[in-house]
Design an enzyme around this catalytic site. Structure first.
Site, PDB file in Angstrom:
ATOM      1  N   ASP A 188       2.176   5.017  -0.150  1.00  0.00           N
ATOM      2  CA  ASP A 188       1.687   6.282   0.423  1.00  0.00           C
ATOM      3  C   ASP A 188       1.326   7.296  -0.659  1.00  0.00           C
ATOM      4  O   ASP A 188       1.735   7.152  -1.821  1.00  0.00           O
ATOM      5  CB  ASP A 188       2.783   6.923   1.281  1.00  0.00           C
ATOM      6  CG  ASP A 188       2.865   6.297   2.647  1.00  0.00           C
ATOM      7  OD1 ASP A 188       1.909   5.607   3.060  1.00  0.00           O
ATOM      8  OD2 ASP A 188       3.905   6.491   3.314  1.00  0.00           O
ATOM      9  N   ARG A 191      11.477   5.237   2.921  1.00  0.00           N
ATOM     10  CA  ARG A 191      11.774   6.667   2.876  1.00  0.00           C
ATOM     11  C   ARG A 191      12.548   7.143   4.096  1.00  0.00           C
ATOM     12  O   ARG A 191      13.323   8.105   4.025  1.00  0.00           O
ATOM     13  CB  ARG A 191      10.467   7.459   2.759  1.00  0.00           C
ATOM     14  CG  ARG A 191       9.822   7.264   1.398  1.00  0.00           C
ATOM     15  CD  ARG A 191       8.806   8.343   1.141  1.00  0.00           C
ATOM     16  NE  ARG A 191       7.544   8.102   1.801  1.00  0.00           N
ATOM     17  CZ  ARG A 191       6.822   9.046   2.408  1.00  0.00           C
ATOM     18  NH1 ARG A 191       7.263  10.293   2.487  1.00  0.00           N
ATOM     19  NH2 ARG A 191       5.661   8.751   2.950  1.00  0.00           N
ATOM     20  N   TYR A 244      12.010  -1.433  -4.165  1.00  0.00           N
ATOM     21  CA  TYR A 244      11.764  -0.003  -4.358  1.00  0.00           C
ATOM     22  C   TYR A 244      13.012   0.654  -4.920  1.00  0.00           C
ATOM     23  O   TYR A 244      14.138   0.246  -4.601  1.00  0.00           O
ATOM     24  CB  TYR A 244      11.436   0.680  -3.025  1.00  0.00           C
ATOM     25  CG  TYR A 244      10.060   0.389  -2.479  1.00  0.00           C
ATOM     26  CD1 TYR A 244       9.003   1.226  -2.765  1.00  0.00           C
ATOM     27  CD2 TYR A 244       9.831  -0.721  -1.663  1.00  0.00           C
ATOM     28  CE1 TYR A 244       7.727   0.979  -2.261  1.00  0.00           C
ATOM     29  CE2 TYR A 244       8.563  -0.982  -1.149  1.00  0.00           C
ATOM     30  CZ  TYR A 244       7.519  -0.121  -1.452  1.00  0.00           C
ATOM     31  OH  TYR A 244       6.265  -0.371  -0.960  1.00  0.00           O
ATOM     32  N   ARG A 246       0.853  -1.198   0.000  1.00  0.00           N
ATOM     33  CA  ARG A 246       0.000   0.000   0.000  1.00  0.00           C
ATOM     34  C   ARG A 246       0.880   1.236   0.000  1.00  0.00           C
ATOM     35  O   ARG A 246       1.293   1.710   1.052  1.00  0.00           O
ATOM     36  CB  ARG A 246      -0.885   0.028   1.236  1.00  0.00           C
ATOM     37  CG  ARG A 246      -1.998  -0.983   1.192  1.00  0.00           C
ATOM     38  CD  ARG A 246      -2.883  -0.812   2.413  1.00  0.00           C
ATOM     39  NE  ARG A 246      -3.213  -2.108   2.980  1.00  0.00           N
ATOM     40  CZ  ARG A 246      -3.459  -2.335   4.257  1.00  0.00           C
ATOM     41  NH1 ARG A 246      -3.395  -1.346   5.133  1.00  0.00           N
ATOM     42  NH2 ARG A 246      -3.752  -3.545   4.678  1.00  0.00           N
TER      43      ARG A 246
END
Lengths: 270, 270
Positions: free
Chosen positions: B52, B195, B109, B50
């Site tokens: 952001d 992040r 990622y 999910r």
């Protein structure tokens, strides 16, 4: 007074082309507005290639002269003054007789094609989506006919004061699946000439026309003989060449989102 | 009833994240709206990760079951029904017990950094612009400490029902000037974990913190010990790995605007 030359990149999506026009958002207008803020008076610019509405640039070259401005000042001031869809990538002080347009030896364009039925969300504004399979070999066969010096009446708008003759130094299609790019370098181009050559090449690559269609169009010297003008959003001015000028090299080697897990293991990769 | 699995790419800029929320534009909401139009009734989806608000995806995996829908139908219908910032890149029929989230072995990622004082107009929404020079070697030294199974309390939001332990399989920074990308693959992640690791790595890479800052932050098990959470727009979910699933490979080798004139002759290239 020295000439300042700028290497400029822009996303052409929201501009009505490079050239200033009254009441339109243009790249030249935005650049001149920003420069005027630094100089405190109007600054007039010239570009190596006046790109059409919707066409992008990574290596546009823009020149201007103003006795109060030099390359360092411009480079420092521009990031805060320009909108985010234009970037001044480099600035250099040059000799007085340097002129972005007349001094240029060649211009290079890339037309980007995305060959997949689903849109690519990151490149949707910078590439033309092709739902049909493309025969890259046939496109290259066809492109060979436009290399050299020819009368390009069929492939561009010729102004009354212009010669229809232009010289293409290189034209090739590169298959980097799922992208195909058509790379065209010429000394100079007629208006819409790159997109008209690309549109004709795509008719051939998609199998709607024979490979001979490109040469037939060229010798016809008739705008109606060529394929449709490809849409502007796939086209990017990638660079302009001059004798003795070196720009910083800002071209990465690989795709920005390449990752090692993908290289090692196809299973996990989109 | 078989499960349909979708490989989904999106530009996260204009979405309030993946997950459906009332009165918000979300990726899940847009996908479910499109699927409902084909099925003529509500369709509920699940995603592998999910993402952001503002985070992008090239290899998100989304699953759903509906007895009236199969992969071919979805693949044909989606291009016309989805907004241009989402693309269903592939669709496959899978076994009933396949679940995008629980069946996933790892998620990859890429955090994209653009290292230049001028914005890159094409990647301004997909990369973080770094005006400071980055020491990629130091970033890699620091990233080595997060590889393996650790308590990542310092780097993510832990829900009361969650364990703070996560396993990172690979974390590395790659210098592809003027881009630097930070690639992180893990079995799964806490909320904001990638992040937060990137933000901490950037403090080190920019020389504001010592290389030991990463390990110190990790062992502190305290959210305050880590660097700032890097902004979402630099982050892209590039892929999700499963046992025995092969997706089409949609990763080009080179930069889309690479051109041969540039490769041969630096002078003419931006």
């Amino acid at each position: 007074m020295s000439v300042v030359r700028l290497l400029v990149a822009y996303d052409g999506t929201s501009f009505a082309g490079f050239q200033s026009q009254p009441a339109q958002r243009t790249v030249q207008g935005a650049l001149e507005d920003a420069l005027a803020q630094v100089a405190n008076r109007p600054v007039r610019t010239k570009a190596a290639g006046r790109t059409d509405a919707g066409v992008h640039a990574l290596g546009q070259v823009v020149t201007f002269s103003d006795e109060s401005l030099d390359a360092d000042m411009v480079m420092r001031a521009m990031p805060a003054l320009l909108p985010s869809d234009i970037g001044v990538v480099d600035a250099q002080d040059g000799p007085e007789d340097f002129e972005s347009r007349r001094s240029a030896k060649s211009r290079s364009y890339v037309y980007l094609l995305w060959c997949h039925e689903a849109a690519h969300p990151m490149y949707r504004k910078y590439s033309l989506r092709m739902r049909e399979a493309l025969d890259v070999r046939k496109i290259n066969e066809a492109l060979r006919h436009v290399i050299g010096t020819h009368d390009f009446t069929s492939f561009g708008r010729v102004r009354p004061d212009q010669s229809p003759e232009r010289t293409i130094l290189r034209a090739a299609a590169v298959d980097d699946s799922p992208f195909v790019r058509i790379e065209v370098t010429g000394q100079s181009f007629l208006h819409q000439m790159v997109r008209s050559i690309v549109g004709t090449a795509l008719e051939i690559g998609a199998g709607r026309k024979d490979v001979s269609f490109m040469r037939d169009a060229l010798v016809a010297r008739n705008r109606q003989a060529a394929g449709q003008v490809a849409p502007p959003h796939g086209l990017t001015l990638t660079g302009v060449a001059y004798d003795g000028i070196a720009w910083p090299r800002l071209v990465p080697v690989s795709w920005p989102w390449s990752d090692a897990m993908c290289a090692d293991d196809v299973v996990r990769c989109a």
